[in-house]
Write a protein that holds these residues in place. Structure first.
Motif, PDB file in Angstrom:
ATOM      1  N   LEU A 216       1.240  -0.806   0.396  1.00 45.06           N
ATOM      2  CA  LEU A 216      -0.049  -0.226   0.052  1.00 45.06           C
ATOM      3  C   LEU A 216       0.498   1.253  -0.061  1.00 45.06           C
ATOM      4  O   LEU A 216       1.554   1.517   0.763  1.00 45.06           O
ATOM      5  N   ARG A 218       1.850   5.453  -0.578  1.00 42.78           N
ATOM      6  CA  ARG A 218       0.985   6.648   0.539  1.00 42.78           C
ATOM      7  C   ARG A 218       2.461   7.781  -0.223  1.00 42.78           C
ATOM      8  O   ARG A 218       3.791   7.574   0.760  1.00 42.78           O
ATOM      9  N   PHE A 223       3.822   2.735   2.516  1.00 43.51           N
ATOM     10  CA  PHE A 223       2.839   3.014   4.096  1.00 43.51           C
ATOM     11  C   PHE A 223       2.853   1.604   4.793  1.00 43.51           C
ATOM     12  O   PHE A 223       3.253   1.184   5.631  1.00 43.51           O
ATOM     13  N   VAL A 224       2.487   0.444   3.636  1.00 40.13           N
ATOM     14  CA  VAL A 224       2.983  -0.912   4.724  1.00 40.13           C
ATOM     15  C   VAL A 224       3.331  -1.829   3.264  1.00 40.13           C
ATOM     16  O   VAL A 224       2.587  -1.427   1.923  1.00 40.13           O
ATOM     17  N   ILE A 231      -2.415  -6.702   5.112  1.00 41.16           N
ATOM     18  CA  ILE A 231      -2.501  -5.357   5.223  1.00 41.16           C
ATOM     19  C   ILE A 231      -3.923  -4.303   4.804  1.00 41.16           C
ATOM     20  O   ILE A 231      -3.673  -3.499   5.084  1.00 41.16           O
ATOM     21  N   THR A 233      -6.694  -3.325   6.431  1.00 44.79           N
ATOM     22  CA  THR A 233      -7.336  -3.685   7.319  1.00 44.79           C
ATOM     23  C   THR A 233      -8.359  -2.191   7.360  1.00 44.79           C
ATOM     24  O   THR A 233      -7.692  -1.102   6.470  1.00 44.79           O
ATOM     25  N   GLN A 235      -7.916   0.135   8.964  1.00 46.27           N
ATOM     26  CA  GLN A 235      -7.039   1.237   9.677  1.00 46.27           C
ATOM     27  C   GLN A 235      -5.987   1.551   8.493  1.00 46.27           C
ATOM     28  O   GLN A 235      -6.450   2.875   8.403  1.00 46.27           O
ATOM     29  N   ASN A 236      -6.131   0.655   7.589  1.00 46.33           N
ATOM     30  CA  ASN A 236      -5.034   0.979   6.884  1.00 46.33           C
ATOM     31  C   ASN A 236      -5.543   1.468   5.220  1.00 46.33           C
ATOM     32  O   ASN A 236      -5.261   2.611   4.918  1.00 46.33           O
ATOM     33  N   VAL A 240      -4.786   5.162   3.877  1.00 40.85           N
ATOM     34  CA  VAL A 240      -3.898   5.166   2.579  1.00 40.85           C
ATOM     35  C   VAL A 240      -5.334   5.950   1.471  1.00 40.85           C
ATOM     36  O   VAL A 240      -5.156   6.929   1.026  1.00 40.85           O
TER      37      VAL A 240
END
Length: 269
Positions: A216, A218, A223-224, A231, A233, A235-236, A240
């Motif tokens: 991911l 950003r 970002f992850v 990954i 999720t 939250q992610n 993003v």
């Protein structure tokens, strides 16, 4: 068993004038891996592909291909190692499918005017049969459907005998049936031929279904990165895409369901 590292990118920076489009990017890609690269528009995904292909020169960073700095490799060696399938699959010129397929042999020829040899003919036949495009070989590419053309472009890429495939939004112009077909083909190629594949893709659900590993992005950086199942999720996705969503887990896969709300009302007013 450790997977062979095919592509290693460390601390990569790319600028257009004063604008940083890649801002300290770090990514690794291994053989037998289908790595999905996701992120909002403008986060640097296409610039990443162009940098790997050498059409954009980084201002800083390391980009190694099987342990060798890509800047030290000549274009022909890169073309023998990496095959690229662009996002926009339309062709401006009129070609037969067979002519397009034979273009995949150019990286292995001594010069563009050299005649095709028996290995060239055999490779075109094998791959065209594998991807079910051999029967279309006499057709004009401009008469093909979106799914047929995408399979033909994928065949041309494989005919060059690459070790790494780069795909830029290969399903963006396809309906769901053809999108699934293309990604299933890609999944089998990675497993059966032990290729490495980096695929830029917007559809989170398709990415979850087919890509074992994911990134991911950003603001021009990762970002992850990790297993796609870990990954993706809420939250992610919020961080993003700025999007509230629900992630439903089913049979080790994810279904991402965006939530409705008034967050974007100002864009429609």
């Amino acid at each position: 068993m450790n997977q062979q590292e095919c592509l290693n990118i460390q601390d990569l920076y790319v600028q257009y004038g004063d604008k940083k489009v890649l801002n300290g990017l770090n990514i690794t890609l291994h053989r037998g891996e289908m790595l999905g690269v996701l992120g909002a528009n403008g986060c640097g995904k296409s610039s990443l592909l162009k940098t790997i292909l050498g059409s954009i020169q980084p201002s800083k960073g390391i980009l190694n291909l099987f342990g060798t700095p890509i800047q030290q490799m000549n274009p022909k060696k890169i073309a023998q190692t990496i095959a690229y399938i662009p996002q926009h699959s339309s062709l401006s010129m009129s070609l037969r499918v067979e002519d397009l397929l034979y273009m995949g042999r150019y990286p292995h020829k001594s010069n563009l005017w050299a005649s095709h040899n028996e290995k060239d003919h055999q490779k075109v036949y094998e791959v065209a049969k594998l991807l079910n495009v051999w029967e279309m070989r006499h057709q004009n590419t401009q008469t093909l459907s979106g799914g047929e053309l995408q399979r033909t472009l994928l065949a041309r890429a494989l005919i060059s005998e690459p070790q790494i495939l780069l795909l830029d939004e290969p399903t963006s112009a396809l309906d769901l049936r053809y999108a699934i077909e293309i990604l299933e083909i890609c999944e089998h190629l990675v497993k059966d031929m032990h290729l490495a594949m980096l695929i830029v893709i917007h559809d989170l659900n398709l990415a979850s279904l087919f890509c074992g590993q994911g990134v991911l992005m950003r603001d021009g950086k990762v970002f992850v990165q990790g297993k796609m199942s870990e990954i993706l999720t809420t939250q992610n996705i919020q961080a993003v895409y700025g999007l509230e969503s629900e992630v439903i887990r089913h049979s080790n896969r994810h279904i991402i369901v965006p939530k409705k709300g008034n967050k974007f009302q100002s864009m429609a007013s």
